[in-house]
Design an enzyme around this catalytic site. Structure first.
Site, PDB file in Angstrom:
ATOM      1  N   ASP A  54     -10.623 -29.026  -3.045  1.00 27.80           N
ATOM      2  CA  ASP A  54     -10.610 -28.909  -4.496  1.00 27.80           C
ATOM      3  C   ASP A  54      -9.443 -28.029  -4.946  1.00 27.80           C
ATOM      4  OD1 ASP A  54     -12.995 -30.361  -4.573  1.00 27.80           O
ATOM      5  OD2 ASP A  54     -14.194 -28.533  -4.379  1.00 27.80           O
ATOM      6  N   LYS A  55      -9.038 -28.196  -6.184  1.00 28.26           N
ATOM      7  CA  LYS A  55      -7.925 -27.422  -6.742  1.00 28.26           C
ATOM      8  C   LYS A  55      -8.135 -25.925  -6.539  1.00 28.26           C
ATOM      9  CE  LYS A  55      -5.657 -26.300 -11.141  1.00 28.26           C
ATOM     10  NZ  LYS A  55      -5.618 -26.575 -12.600  1.00 28.26           N
TER      11      LYS A  55
END
Length: 335
Positions: free
Chosen positions: A137-138
């Site tokens: 995920d970011k």
């Protein structure tokens, strides 16, 4: 273009998408399903569905088109390359970097940086995911493996599916888990209340398994070493929220609360101060272990905590006198 022709030996009732991905290493299962939708998989000369059950003795013809040229623009950006050879590389992704384009993001992604770093990336991931075998995920930092050719990509994808890639994370979570070591096993799927989120489901989800152990406690928070045994979207974040210990700072799964059950007002004031200086989920992919797809050499890659997460730990230690877990000295986890 590549054409593969084969005859199914013996009797079987296996689905054709699983047969081709598991036994013939034609492509990943999702890639086979895409070829089926394009009618590029023929059984005895006729297109079939991915759910088609083989009987044995059929002739299968699979046409694999050349990868589409990437539409991404290479972007020279600093990459923390932990390991690289002619087949693959392992990068330490910084927090805040998106892995590949999507939702209006076209530049500044890890995929853009990878295209500038090396030109020979696998095309299996598609035109916007060159070489990407698995994602972070970011807001999650840490290690990712990237394939430079299709054969390596297929082998790594197969190893992931068969749980032969060992992934270890560090997480800081709210509260103190009752069990110092615990295994979470549920079904995970799209949330029925919010399709942008994942959730634990009673049925119709995919099996997800996460194991963790507590290595340090801070009163209102704990530091965990987490072993990811399957790879569902947002799995660690969803599972830790499910057992009542959301990842500290997680904006999506309950990690940025103004109050938290059982936390005293004074502790909560310190927690809010730490949240103001930490703008992501406290989750880091620390270690990768796998056998190299070419030659079988055992690979073990480790990435230390990034500065922001180390600063968070230091802030927790100074805010409340911690009790160290007997299984860890505070410098890592299992080797």
């Amino acid at each position: 273009m590549r054409v593969i022709e084969l005859t199914v030996p013996g009797a079987t009732r296996q689905r054709i998408d699983k047969y081709l991905s598991d036994r013939q290493r034609v492509a990943t299962r999702s890639q086979v399903q895409r070829l089926v939708r394009l009618e590029l998989v023929l059984v005895d000369g006729r297109p079939v569905r991915a759910s088609h059950r083989l009987r044995g003795g059929e002739h299968i013809k699979v046409t694999i088109p050349e990868p589409e040229p990437s539409l991404l623009e290479p972007q020279a950006m600093a990459l923390d390359v932990v390991y690289e050879d002619q087949f693959l590389l392992v990068v330490n992704k910084p927090p805040g970097m998106v892995v590949h384009p999507g939702s209006g993001v076209r530049r500044g992604t890890l995929a853009n940086a990878l295209l500038a770093h090396c030109k020979d990336l696998s095309g299996i991931g598609g035109v916007v995911r060159p070489g990407i075998v698995h994602r972070l995920d970011k807001g999650t930092s840490g290690l990712m493996v990237v394939a430079k050719d299709d054969r390596t990509h297929l082998a790594l994808s197969e190893a992931l599916a068969e749980r032969r890639v060992k992934r270890t994370y560090e997480a800081i979570v709210w509260g103190k888990p009752r069990e110092r070591e615990y295994r979470i096993e549920t079904l995970i799927g799209r949330s029925r209340a919010d399709r942008k989120k994942m959730a634990v489901l009673a049925s119709c989800g995919r099996q997800a398994v996460t194991a963790y152990r507590t290595v340090e406690e801070f009163g209102f928070a704990s530091r965990l070493v987490v072993n990811l045994q399957t790879g569902r979207t947002h799995q660690i974040r969803v599972h830790l929220q499910h057992v009542g210990h959301p990842v500290f700072g997680d904006p999506t799964y309950g990690g940025r609360r103004r109050t938290y059950p059982g936390v005293r007002a004074g502790e909560m004031a310190r927690a809010r101060g730490l949240l103001e200086s930490f703008d992501r989920q406290a989750l880091h992919a620390r270690e990768l272990r796998f056998l190299h797809p070419v030659g079988g050499r055992e690979m073990k890659l480790v990435a230390p905590l990034p500065p922001d997460m180390q600063n968070l730990l230091n802030g927790l230690r100074s805010a409340i006198n911690p009790r160290r877990g007997p299984a860890d000295s505070g410098t890592g986890g299992p080797s």
